[in-house]
Design an enzyme around this catalytic site. Sequence first.
Site, mmCIF file in Angstrom:
data_model
loop_
_atom_site.group_PDB
_atom_site.id
_atom_site.type_symbol
_atom_site.label_atom_id
_atom_site.label_comp_id
_atom_site.label_asym_id
_atom_site.label_seq_id
_atom_site.Cartn_x
_atom_site.Cartn_y
_atom_site.Cartn_z
ATOM 1 N N ASP A 211 29.823 -65.186 157.494
ATOM 2 C CA ASP A 211 30.084 -63.804 157.076
ATOM 3 C C ASP A 211 31.279 -63.194 157.815
ATOM 4 O O ASP A 211 31.190 -62.083 158.376
ATOM 5 C CB ASP A 211 28.852 -62.912 157.339
ATOM 6 C CG ASP A 211 27.563 -63.526 156.802
ATOM 7 O OD1 ASP A 211 27.607 -64.152 155.744
ATOM 8 O OD2 ASP A 211 26.517 -63.355 157.467
ATOM 9 N N GLU A 377 25.518 -60.285 146.755
ATOM 10 C CA GLU A 377 25.666 -59.639 148.073
ATOM 11 C C GLU A 377 27.127 -59.689 148.504
ATOM 12 O O GLU A 377 28.000 -60.098 147.752
ATOM 13 C CB GLU A 377 24.794 -60.374 149.098
ATOM 14 C CG GLU A 377 25.155 -61.849 149.241
ATOM 15 C CD GLU A 377 24.126 -62.648 150.016
ATOM 16 O OE1 GLU A 377 23.024 -62.132 150.286
ATOM 17 O OE2 GLU A 377 24.422 -63.813 150.343
HETATM 18 O O1 FUB Z 1 24.291 -64.392 157.310
HETATM 19 C C1 FUB Z 1 23.139 -63.769 156.834
HETATM 20 C C2 FUB Z 1 23.275 -63.449 155.358
HETATM 21 O O2 FUB Z 1 23.653 -64.612 154.634
HETATM 22 C C3 FUB Z 1 24.334 -62.443 154.998
HETATM 23 O O3 FUB Z 1 23.980 -61.129 155.238
HETATM 24 C C4 FUB Z 1 24.505 -62.746 153.549
HETATM 25 O O4 FUB Z 1 25.638 -62.174 152.967
HETATM 26 C C5 FUB Z 1 24.541 -64.250 153.571
HETATM 27 O O5 FUB Z 1 25.806 -64.737 153.894
#
Ligand code: FUB
Length: 487
Positions: A211, A377
Amino acid sequence: MHSRHTLSKSSSGFGDAVGRATTRTARRLAALLALVLLPVVLVAPAEAAPTTVTLGRASFEPVNYAGRFVRHQDYLGRIDPVTSSSAAQLKSDATFTVVPGLASSSCYSFQATNGRFLRHKDYRVRLDTNDGSATFRADATFCAQTGSVTGSVSFTSYNFPSRTLRHKRSELWIDPTQDTAQFRADSSFYRRTPWTPRTTANPVLPGLFADPHLTYLNGRYYLYPTTDGYAGWSGPAYSAWSSADLTTWTFYGNVLDLGPDVSWADNSAWAPAVVAKNGRYYLYFSGGAASGNTAKQLGVAVADSPTGPFRDALGRPLVAAGAYSGQAIDPMVFTDDDGTSYLYWGQGALRVVPLNADLTSFDPARVRTITPSGYNEAPFLFERNGTYYLMWSENDTRSEDYRVAYATASSPTGPFTNRGVVLSKNTGLGILGTGHHSVVRSPTGDTWYIAYHRFAVPAGNGTNREVAIDRLTFRADGTIAPVVPTP
Ligand code: FUB
């Protein structure tokens, strides 16, 4: 905690020669050696000082066995001779990437070129796959002390701090630390040029991170990632990195640690976003609380420097769990030319709201839902030549089909026109699960970069991810050309 099993007997502490001694003659020799070493023992410092080790690829040579190097063989740690004419496999087995410690970023872990880590088990040093457990991460973390010789380093076990990594009969163990010259020599190593140098530009960060929020502040690039390698993405802390050229990165350690720094969260430090305004730096983050097992909530922390330390600005979440449908994770802040900053966030649904001037509050009545088709997301918004590009990740981060898509609009809140997928896996190169990205423009012109994560290569998965940076290019009509993920 590490489970203690039956131990092999540790050596007498006088090193290889004495360790092998079985005859009376040899034992006498050991006694004589002890007498010879006594003056050294008496003047030696009792405590070695903590020190730092340069991150990145390296090989390690014991100070008292020139020409031998730490390597793994049959999943066990050893020291063996390696020369320029050694087989490529041996050179590779004697090469490790020094990464921030899996259990503590102020210590270190050692990742082999096959993606596995050195760890101790039953006090023997072995090579294993990170299962994300607290036990593994602790067993695979070693804290650096100054070694017995100038320029050398020794490593104490993170979870058994009274034990030190040492070689014994060419095997690597963590043994109870002894204040003898022989033990200090057996536990001191030079960091050497790696026998197998890197041939790829990616990953840009050594170790397991995801991320990535890449931004440009005060004449440098800064990168804020999720710390990966934890089962269930439960890592509690955020680190900061900076670079002048997107290639060489400086590591600043943890800049926000939910456990001690945030009263309402202690785990799941996911997907940060950092913006600068009015001389201050705002870090938007998500977190969960183990007590009560709460759903994720969004918070904001503030600092006077891009490298922190960041302090929780509110003492409570900015977006509380359950206030809106979907998970309150993956924040992103975009500031438009008129000075208005917009907060985007959400998994399952995408929300946007203008932030108040303090950047730590907003009017709930102004929250809008702008979920594009295919959205899961990781929203990210930027502007180029009057066009607003909204980007996001599709599918689940554990899927090799995790990917980035985008839409465009003439305002930061839409309406958006879907433009399709621009970054996805390249199975031929073993690059899988490409997503949760950020975009930055070079300060020198219309050159753009995309930072994203993917399954670590090799041996990664949806919780063992790595950070890559590649070029983001635009066609003449302003649409984004497919990103070419590079090794
Ligand atoms: O790294 C944890 C979670 O996995 C993130 O918040 C999401 O976007 C995914 O990448």
